[in-house]
Scaffold this motif. Structure first.
Motif, mmCIF file in Angstrom:
data_model
loop_
_atom_site.group_PDB
_atom_site.id
_atom_site.type_symbol
_atom_site.label_atom_id
_atom_site.label_comp_id
_atom_site.label_asym_id
_atom_site.label_seq_id
_atom_site.Cartn_x
_atom_site.Cartn_y
_atom_site.Cartn_z
ATOM 1 N N THR A 134 39.242 42.249 36.915
ATOM 2 C CA THR A 134 37.810 41.984 36.835
ATOM 3 C C THR A 134 37.001 43.082 37.488
ATOM 4 O O THR A 134 37.308 43.520 38.599
ATOM 5 N N THR A 135 35.965 43.532 36.788
ATOM 6 C CA THR A 135 34.976 44.438 37.364
ATOM 7 C C THR A 135 33.605 43.792 37.225
ATOM 8 O O THR A 135 33.339 43.079 36.254
ATOM 9 N N ILE A 136 32.748 44.040 38.211
ATOM 10 C CA ILE A 136 31.426 43.410 38.228
ATOM 11 C C ILE A 136 30.347 44.475 38.334
ATOM 12 O O ILE A 136 30.407 45.360 39.187
ATOM 13 N N ALA A 137 29.371 44.392 37.448
ATOM 14 C CA ALA A 137 28.211 45.276 37.476
ATOM 15 C C ALA A 137 26.958 44.438 37.672
ATOM 16 O O ALA A 137 26.948 43.228 37.390
ATOM 17 N N THR A 138 25.899 45.060 38.168
ATOM 18 C CA THR A 138 24.644 44.345 38.389
ATOM 19 C C THR A 138 23.498 45.074 37.698
ATOM 20 O O THR A 138 23.494 46.292 37.563
ATOM 21 N N THR A 139 22.541 44.290 37.218
ATOM 22 C CA THR A 139 21.290 44.832 36.701
ATOM 23 C C THR A 139 20.156 44.141 37.448
ATOM 24 O O THR A 139 20.403 43.332 38.356
ATOM 25 N N ASN A 140 18.937 44.426 37.074
ATOM 26 C CA ASN A 140 17.806 43.783 37.733
ATOM 27 C C ASN A 140 17.744 42.291 37.457
ATOM 28 O O ASN A 140 17.112 41.540 38.198
ATOM 29 N N SER A 141 18.391 41.855 36.359
ATOM 30 C CA SER A 141 18.233 40.459 35.940
ATOM 31 C C SER A 141 19.525 39.650 35.898
ATOM 32 O O SER A 141 19.476 38.432 35.729
ATOM 33 N N GLU A 142 20.704 40.295 36.039
ATOM 34 C CA GLU A 142 21.940 39.536 35.929
ATOM 35 C C GLU A 142 23.114 40.254 36.576
ATOM 36 O O GLU A 142 23.057 41.454 36.856
ATOM 37 N N TRP A 143 24.165 39.464 36.821
ATOM 38 C CA TRP A 143 25.465 40.019 37.186
ATOM 39 C C TRP A 143 26.347 39.962 35.944
ATOM 40 O O TRP A 143 26.319 38.969 35.214
ATOM 41 N N ILE A 144 27.115 41.018 35.712
ATOM 42 C CA ILE A 144 27.962 41.086 34.523
ATOM 43 C C ILE A 144 29.407 41.316 34.964
ATOM 44 O O ILE A 144 29.728 42.341 35.557
ATOM 45 N N ALA A 145 30.263 40.329 34.691
ATOM 46 C CA ALA A 145 31.679 40.419 35.040
ATOM 47 C C ALA A 145 32.499 40.662 33.779
ATOM 48 O O ALA A 145 32.411 39.884 32.817
ATOM 49 N N THR A 146 33.276 41.732 33.768
ATOM 50 C CA THR A 146 34.144 42.049 32.635
ATOM 51 C C THR A 146 35.580 41.738 33.008
ATOM 52 O O THR A 146 36.110 42.287 33.990
ATOM 53 N N LEU A 147 36.214 40.856 32.256
ATOM 54 C CA LEU A 147 37.575 40.389 32.538
ATOM 55 C C LEU A 147 38.524 40.934 31.465
ATOM 56 O O LEU A 147 38.379 40.618 30.288
ATOM 57 N N VAL A 148 39.465 41.746 31.886
ATOM 58 C CA VAL A 148 40.458 42.308 30.970
ATOM 59 C C VAL A 148 41.782 41.582 31.195
ATOM 60 O O VAL A 148 42.298 41.579 32.318
ATOM 61 N N PRO A 149 42.346 40.944 30.165
ATOM 62 C CA PRO A 149 43.590 40.173 30.334
ATOM 63 C C PRO A 149 44.740 41.039 30.823
ATOM 64 O O PRO A 149 44.918 42.175 30.361
ATOM 65 N N GLN A 150 45.515 40.495 31.742
ATOM 66 C CA GLN A 150 46.680 41.189 32.270
ATOM 67 C C GLN A 150 47.988 40.598 31.752
ATOM 68 O O GLN A 150 49.008 41.268 31.717
ATOM 69 N N ARG A 151 47.948 39.361 31.330
ATOM 70 C CA ARG A 151 49.152 38.696 30.846
ATOM 71 C C ARG A 151 49.302 38.888 29.344
ATOM 72 O O ARG A 151 48.308 38.935 28.603
ATOM 73 N N LYS A 152 50.543 38.990 28.905
ATOM 74 C CA LYS A 152 50.829 39.291 27.507
ATOM 75 C C LYS A 152 50.240 38.251 26.566
ATOM 76 O O LYS A 152 49.655 38.591 25.525
#
Length: 206
Positions: A134-152
């Protein structure tokens, strides 16, 4: 009066700067706290599915109900009717023609899908390091979490899942699922209401 307005503006500026400078650990903590405090939630949703092969969008609307920690109802109301209900280890799939009840414990893949659905709704999948990077970015209006699957098994379904959070409430406002074949599903939650009593019949599985 002008002095008070200037003081208020200064305080609001400090709050705004503090919210924007939260680091990933602090955001995860805020989301986990909000998830723990959320006993129930219900809302409307709009689902937009983009099919890569057809270069077209399919839009559906419905209602979602959640009750901590293992009850979920996902109900499509327009342009078709279809209902998914999770109640502990049982799942009901219902359309106009038939009802099917599935024992989640007997189906590993289905169990994983249900687990991801539940954790995505409240956002506590941000702490699931075994399943997602998981990586998390922020903007003025929201938090954005990007989840990349690790399991097959999860990589066979999704390239990534993107969660958009309302920073004021630390709750999910939008879920974007990018599938392995390039299809995309965007689910926007609207009219979110939390910690109100939900009729038990909403989660009935039979």
């Amino acid at each position: 009066m002008k002095r008070y307005l200037l003081l208020l503006w200064s305080l609001l500026s400090v709050v705004s700067i503090s919210a924007q400078t939260l680091n990933e650990a602090q955001i995860r903590q805020r989301v986990n706290q909000a998830a723990a405090a959320m006993k129930t939630m219900h809302c409307d949703f709009v689902q937009t599915k983009h099919l890569k092969m057809l270069n077209d969008n399919m839009v559906a609307q419905g209602k979602m109900y959640y009750q901590q920690s293992s009850k979920l109802r996902w109900e499509y109301t327009n342009p078709y009717t279809y209902t998914f209900v999770l109640n502990s280890d049982k799942v009901l799939l219902k359309n106009q023609q038939r009802n099917d009840v599935i024992d989640v414990k007997q189906n590993k893949m289905f169990r994983e899908i249900v687990r991801v659905m539940m954790s995505s709704v409240v956002g506590n999948c941000l702490s699931d390091d075994k399943t997602f990077k998981t990586t998390i970015a922020t903007t003025n209006s929201e938090w954005i979490a990007t989840l990349v699957p690790q399991r097959k098994d999860m990589r066979q379904m999704f390239q990534k899942i993107v969660l958009h959070f309302n920073p004021q409430r630390a709750v999910v406002s939008c879920v974007e699922m990018i599938e392995k074949n390039g299809d995309r599903t965007l689910i926007t939650l609207k009219n979110i209401r939390t910690n109100e009593t939900i009729n038990a019949a909403i989660f009935a599985v039979h």
